[in-house]
Write a protein that holds these residues in place. Structure first.
Motif, PDB file in Angstrom:
ATOM      1  N   LEU A   1      31.083   6.395  24.163  1.00  0.00           N
ATOM      2  CA  LEU A   1      32.413   6.876  24.575  1.00  0.00           C
ATOM      3  C   LEU A   1      33.372   6.981  23.411  1.00  0.00           C
ATOM      4  N   PHE A   2      32.844   6.927  22.186  1.00  0.00           N
ATOM      5  CA  PHE A   2      33.708   6.912  21.005  1.00  0.00           C
ATOM      6  C   PHE A   2      34.598   8.152  20.913  1.00  0.00           C
ATOM      7  N   GLY A   3      34.018   9.321  21.216  1.00  0.00           N
ATOM      8  CA  GLY A   3      34.799  10.562  21.124  1.00  0.00           C
ATOM      9  C   GLY A   3      36.015  10.528  22.027  1.00  0.00           C
ATOM     10  N   TRP A   4      35.838  10.047  23.246  1.00  0.00           N
ATOM     11  CA  TRP A   4      36.965   9.941  24.183  1.00  0.00           C
ATOM     12  C   TRP A   4      37.995   8.955  23.687  1.00  0.00           C
ATOM     13  N   TYR A   5      37.486   7.873  23.115  1.00  0.00           N
ATOM     14  CA  TYR A   5      38.375   6.820  22.629  1.00  0.00           C
ATOM     15  C   TYR A   5      39.275   7.366  21.508  1.00  0.00           C
ATOM     16  N   VAL A   6      38.656   8.078  20.558  1.00  0.00           N
ATOM     17  CA  VAL A   6      39.431   8.670  19.469  1.00  0.00           C
ATOM     18  C   VAL A   6      40.424   9.685  20.039  1.00  0.00           C
ATOM     19  N   PHE A   7      39.956  10.492  20.992  1.00  0.00           N
ATOM     20  CA  PHE A   7      40.818  11.496  21.602  1.00  0.00           C
ATOM     21  C   PHE A   7      42.057  10.851  22.218  1.00  0.00           C
ATOM     22  N   SER A   8      41.849   9.803  23.019  1.00  0.00           N
ATOM     23  CA  SER A   8      42.999   9.193  23.698  1.00  0.00           C
ATOM     24  C   SER A   8      43.986   8.656  22.679  1.00  0.00           C
ATOM     25  N   SER A   9      43.470   8.177  21.544  1.00  0.00           N
ATOM     26  CA  SER A   9      44.357   7.604  20.536  1.00  0.00           C
ATOM     27  C   SER A   9      45.270   8.668  19.925  1.00  0.00           C
TER      28      SER A   9
ATOM     29  N   SER B   1      34.423  15.729  20.084  1.00  0.00           N
ATOM     30  CA  SER B   1      33.367  14.728  20.115  1.00  0.00           C
ATOM     31  C   SER B   1      32.612  14.707  18.788  1.00  0.00           C
ATOM     32  N   ILE B   2      32.222  15.901  18.335  1.00  0.00           N
ATOM     33  CA  ILE B   2      31.458  15.997  17.089  1.00  0.00           C
ATOM     34  C   ILE B   2      32.292  15.475  15.923  1.00  0.00           C
ATOM     35  N   MET B   3      33.576  15.853  15.923  1.00  0.00           N
ATOM     36  CA  MET B   3      34.425  15.428  14.808  1.00  0.00           C
ATOM     37  C   MET B   3      34.573  13.909  14.795  1.00  0.00           C
ATOM     38  N   SER B   4      34.608  13.289  15.975  1.00  0.00           N
ATOM     39  CA  SER B   4      34.751  11.829  15.968  1.00  0.00           C
ATOM     40  C   SER B   4      33.472  11.150  15.464  1.00  0.00           C
ATOM     41  N   TRP B   5      32.305  11.738  15.747  1.00  0.00           N
ATOM     42  CA  TRP B   5      31.080  11.143  15.167  1.00  0.00           C
ATOM     43  C   TRP B   5      31.092  11.300  13.658  1.00  0.00           C
ATOM     44  N   ASP B   6      31.433  12.512  13.199  1.00  0.00           N
ATOM     45  CA  ASP B   6      31.320  12.833  11.779  1.00  0.00           C
ATOM     46  C   ASP B   6      32.366  12.111  10.945  1.00  0.00           C
ATOM     47  N   TRP B   7      33.625  12.297  11.327  1.00  0.00           N
ATOM     48  CA  TRP B   7      34.697  11.878  10.427  1.00  0.00           C
ATOM     49  C   TRP B   7      35.042  10.408  10.578  1.00  0.00           C
ATOM     50  N   ILE B   8      34.696   9.823  11.731  1.00  0.00           N
ATOM     51  CA  ILE B   8      35.094   8.432  11.937  1.00  0.00           C
ATOM     52  C   ILE B   8      33.874   7.524  12.148  1.00  0.00           C
ATOM     53  N   MET B   9      33.017   7.860  13.115  1.00  0.00           N
ATOM     54  CA  MET B   9      31.932   6.934  13.433  1.00  0.00           C
ATOM     55  C   MET B   9      30.926   6.838  12.285  1.00  0.00           C
ATOM     56  N   SER B  10      30.776   7.917  11.488  1.00  0.00           N
ATOM     57  CA  SER B  10      29.723   7.882  10.474  1.00  0.00           C
ATOM     58  C   SER B  10      30.094   7.022   9.265  1.00  0.00           C
TER      59      SER B  10
ATOM     60  N   PHE C   1      53.901  10.523  30.329  1.00  0.00           N
ATOM     61  CA  PHE C   1      52.646  10.800  29.634  1.00  0.00           C
ATOM     62  C   PHE C   1      52.349   9.710  28.602  1.00  0.00           C
ATOM     63  N   MET C   2      53.395   9.308  27.862  1.00  0.00           N
ATOM     64  CA  MET C   2      53.194   8.244  26.864  1.00  0.00           C
ATOM     65  C   MET C   2      52.694   6.978  27.532  1.00  0.00           C
ATOM     66  N   PHE C   3      53.291   6.660  28.661  1.00  0.00           N
ATOM     67  CA  PHE C   3      52.942   5.444  29.393  1.00  0.00           C
ATOM     68  C   PHE C   3      51.510   5.535  29.934  1.00  0.00           C
ATOM     69  N   GLY C   4      51.237   6.631  30.645  1.00  0.00           N
ATOM     70  CA  GLY C   4      49.920   6.767  31.281  1.00  0.00           C
ATOM     71  C   GLY C   4      48.804   6.825  30.260  1.00  0.00           C
ATOM     72  N   LEU C   5      49.023   7.563  29.170  1.00  0.00           N
ATOM     73  CA  LEU C   5      47.951   7.708  28.188  1.00  0.00           C
ATOM     74  C   LEU C   5      47.788   6.461  27.337  1.00  0.00           C
ATOM     75  N   SER C   6      48.850   5.664  27.211  1.00  0.00           N
ATOM     76  CA  SER C   6      48.678   4.371  26.529  1.00  0.00           C
ATOM     77  C   SER C   6      47.718   3.508  27.327  1.00  0.00           C
ATOM     78  N   ILE C   7      47.851   3.564  28.644  1.00  0.00           N
ATOM     79  CA  ILE C   7      46.962   2.776  29.493  1.00  0.00           C
ATOM     80  C   ILE C   7      45.559   3.368  29.471  1.00  0.00           C
ATOM     81  N   PHE C   8      45.472   4.699  29.404  1.00  0.00           N
ATOM     82  CA  PHE C   8      44.166   5.352  29.284  1.00  0.00           C
ATOM     83  C   PHE C   8      43.467   4.921  27.991  1.00  0.00           C
ATOM     84  N   TRP C   9      44.234   4.877  26.903  1.00  0.00           N
ATOM     85  CA  TRP C   9      43.658   4.416  25.631  1.00  0.00           C
ATOM     86  C   TRP C   9      43.122   3.000  25.781  1.00  0.00           C
TER      87      TRP C   9
END
Lengths: 495, 174
Positions: free
Chosen positions: A308-316, A290-299, A352-360
């Motif tokens: 929900l940005f951290g989750w979004y980056v994670f799913s990607s 979560s912290i890394m997504s704020w720092d390295w991407i959202m900032s 997993f590829m299928f399910g997580l694509s939909i999760f993303w």
């Protein structure tokens, strides 16, 4: 034991050399001075002018017909433009006067007439910063993407341990091989973060890193960023990044060490250590991710935030990591190295590829729809700039990351076919590269984006390095682990 | 015409699986098998064709998606395009994000319910339906294989006794 085929090794070196050339060309092509940019703008401006004149006369005609719907559309787009130019101003640290910086809109012609004399100069400086950022941003996106793939694989590996999965231990060495890229990847990435912090070679990826922005006496002073400087300061930023990267690398090192020790152990003590380590790592990972997504991407967009940005980056990157596991497993299986891997293992990975694509997609849409629906100006500029300037990548990635895997991987029989999984995997990986491109580029290069030599060169370089590091790591240990309590079940896994 | 069948009763699913394989190898036609719970791999051993329910569900989902898309388009865009809180109701795409939750739920609703109804119809299940249970023990702890008799009756009975059946009966099937 796996032997690194010399063809693949040569291929990876070729990719790295081509990539370095591409990156070098990117830096060499970037304009050095405002005069360079003014020349570039003057060259391209003429064409723009004609197009805009045509466009505005078309709008006038539409008005003359007095079609209320069209009139409303025009009003609506004007509103969008207004919010957009506010975004431009806040993003553009060089703006002093309140003149709108909007440059490619319907009312361009009217505006050019009313231009302040100094506006062109500011515009040129704005474009100069964007063009100087371009090679840096290209490098940053590719470096981050490949590093996060190895992080995604590491998280998946930890989940397999913590969940005591019975199907996957046969793939542990493949996952360890892919996560071995984490070390070189994170070293290069940390150097890029330092480059941003020290503004090497006109690196302005992170607007808030400019000390003038938080200096109340400066014309560049930005009060919003000023209030965030407790979090957004270079010292804290690099310190957090260093801690996160060191812990991730340490965990990956211990995982690998215990896994190798288990091969020759007489009991399952190393396995138990890995089980406990996985539990610790997953807790640390979800916080640090979560912290890394704020720092390295959202900032890179310091005026914008999303919960929900951290989750979004994670799913990607998680779905990308699993896709890479599937592709490399199929490659090794094709070369005859993984005799106990059967189509059921591939089927599980494809699920997993299928399910997580939909999760993303679920997270992408949830973030987009909530902001679109409420339409609060300070939030919605994020999507306004993307839809205005990145229409094809922004909506194209939804087709690549959602519609294509949804239609291809929904079929049970297809999930067992090598060529289908590899093809879907290639599309998913490309789609998630575009996703990272969409996250970084609008804030750093704005409407000056293009997938050209610097972008392709960066991807080729990191792809070559990734292949070289991963397949070198695969040669270091037997490709099938021994001693894992679930390995027999995994060898006979059948779905 | 009297139609005789053999009821071979087993009390273990592994024995049943072996018996099914032997019966298939001996080319006796299995009419039906009654089990108290799903036996993994039984359908493959019997050579049953795979189900097409999933394909039905996919088509039903597309039907649901179309219906709900058409519904929202007619109501919100064509029939009475009001300005509700500034949302752009000029055309469907402009306002689509607001309709996606409905389109999604509609797709799932149609796919799920129509598939379940299809399942009931294809397997002939409904309330007040007469149970077709040849032996009450098959819902508890026994497995029953029903094989039609064509030819020598004694030979068949001894064949099934040899497959490990705890009981072999010859039954007249109306």
């Amino acid at each position: 034991m796996y032997t690194f085929s010399s063809k693949l090794k040569t291929f990876s070196f070729a990719l790295m050399i081509l990539g370095v050339i591409g990156i070098g060309v990117g830096f060499w092509q970037a304009p050095k001075t405002i005069e360079d940019v003014e020349k570039i703008l003057a060259d391209s401006h003429h064409g723009h002018e004609v197009a805009h004149a045509e466009k505005s006369s078309h709008n006038l005609e539409a008005h003359a017909v007095d079609n209320p719907v069209v009139a409303e559309v025009v009003v609506d787009s004007a509103k969008a433009i207004a919010t957009d130019s506010v975004a431009h101003q806040t993003l553009d640290s060089t703006v002093v006067a309140a003149a709108p910086v909007a440059d490619t809109h319907d009312n361009h012609k009217k505006e050019t007439v009313a231009h302040e004399a100094n506006h062109d100069k500011e515009h040129a400086e704005h474009v100069l910063h964007q063009l100087q950022n371009k090679p840096w941003a290209a490098l940053y996106v590719a470096c981050l993407f490949f590093m996060l793939i190895s992080v995604g694989v590491l998280a998946f590996y930890a989940i397999q341990y913590a969940a005591q999965a019975g199907w996957s231990p046969i793939l542990f060495r493949v996952m360890e091989g892919i996560s071995s890229y984490l070390l070189p990847g994170s070293i290069i990435f940390f150097i890029l973060l330092i480059a941003a912090g020290m503004h090497w070679n006109h690196n302005h990826l992170f607007l808030w890193m400019d000390p003038e922005v938080v200096n109340p006496a400066s014309v560049k002073f930005d009060e919003l960023i000023f209030h965030k400087k407790g979090w957004l300061n270079v010292f804290r930023f690099l310190g957090t990044a260093a801690i996160i990267l060191v812990v991730w690398n340490f965990v990956r090192f211990k995982f690998r060490q215990n896994s190798i020790a288990q091969d020759s152990a007489s009991d399952i003590a190393p396995y138990k250590k890995n089980f406990k380590l996985a539990a610790f790592f997953l807790v640390f990972f979800i916080v640090s991710e979560s912290i890394m997504s704020w720092d390295w991407i959202m900032s890179v967009d310091p005026h914008w935030y999303s919960t929900l940005f951290g989750w979004y980056v994670f799913s990607s990157f998680f779905v990308s990591g699993i896709t890479v596991i599937a592709i490399i497993t199929l490659y090794l299986k094709g070369k005859g190295y993984l005799e106990h891997v059967n189509t059921s293992h591939i089927h599980d990975l494809a699920k997993f590829m299928f399910g997580l694509s939909i999760f993303w997609t679920y997270l992408w849409f949830s973030q987009f729809m909530l902001i679109w629906y409420s339409d609060i100006p300070e939030e919605v500029t994020y999507f306004v700039t993307r839809i205005e300037h990145y229409k094809l990548p922004f909506f194209g990635m939804v087709a690549l990351n959602f519609i294509f895997p949804l239609l291809i991987l929904i079929n049970t029989d297809f999930k067992r076919l090598t060529w289908i999984v590899v093809m879907a995997g290639a599309v998913i990986l490309f789609g998630h590269y575009v996703d990272f491109f969409n996250m970084i580029m609008p804030a750093t290069v704005g409407d000056q984006w293009f997938i050209g030599i610097p972008e392709i060169g960066s991807v080729l370089f990191f792809l070559g390095l990734f292949i070289f590091v991963v397949f070198t790591a695969l040669t270091k240990a037997p490709i099938e682990p021994k001693g894992n309590p679930f390995i027999e079940e995994s060898k006979h896994f059948h779905y | 015409m009297s139609n005789k069948v053999i009821h071979a009763i087993y009390n273990d699913d592994d024995v049943l699986m072996d018996a099914v394989k032997q019966t298939r190898a001996a080319h006796h036609h299995i009419e039906e098998i009654y089990t108290p719970f799903p036996v993994h791999g039984l359908d493959k051993a019997m050579g049953l064709a795979p189900t097409r329910l999933a394909i039905c569900a996919f088509i039903y989902g597309l039907v649901g998606l179309s219906i709900y898309t058409a519904l929202m388009n007619y109501i919100m865009i064509q029939d009475w395009p009001q300005d509700i809180g500034g949302k752009p109701s000029f055309n469907y795409i402009d306002n689509m994000p607001a309709f996606v939750p409905i389109m999604f739920e509609g797709t799932v609703f149609f796919a799920a319910h129509l598939m379940v109804i299809t399942f009931y119809m294809r397997s002939k299940l409904w309330p007040f339906k007469q149970a077709e249970n040849p032996d009450v023990r098959t819902t508890d702890d026994h497995f029953l294989m029903e094989v039609g008799i064509h030819g020598n009756e004694e030979e068949l009975v001894s064949f099934f006794t040899n497959t490990g059946a705890v009981e072999v009966k010859v039954v007249d099937k109306h």
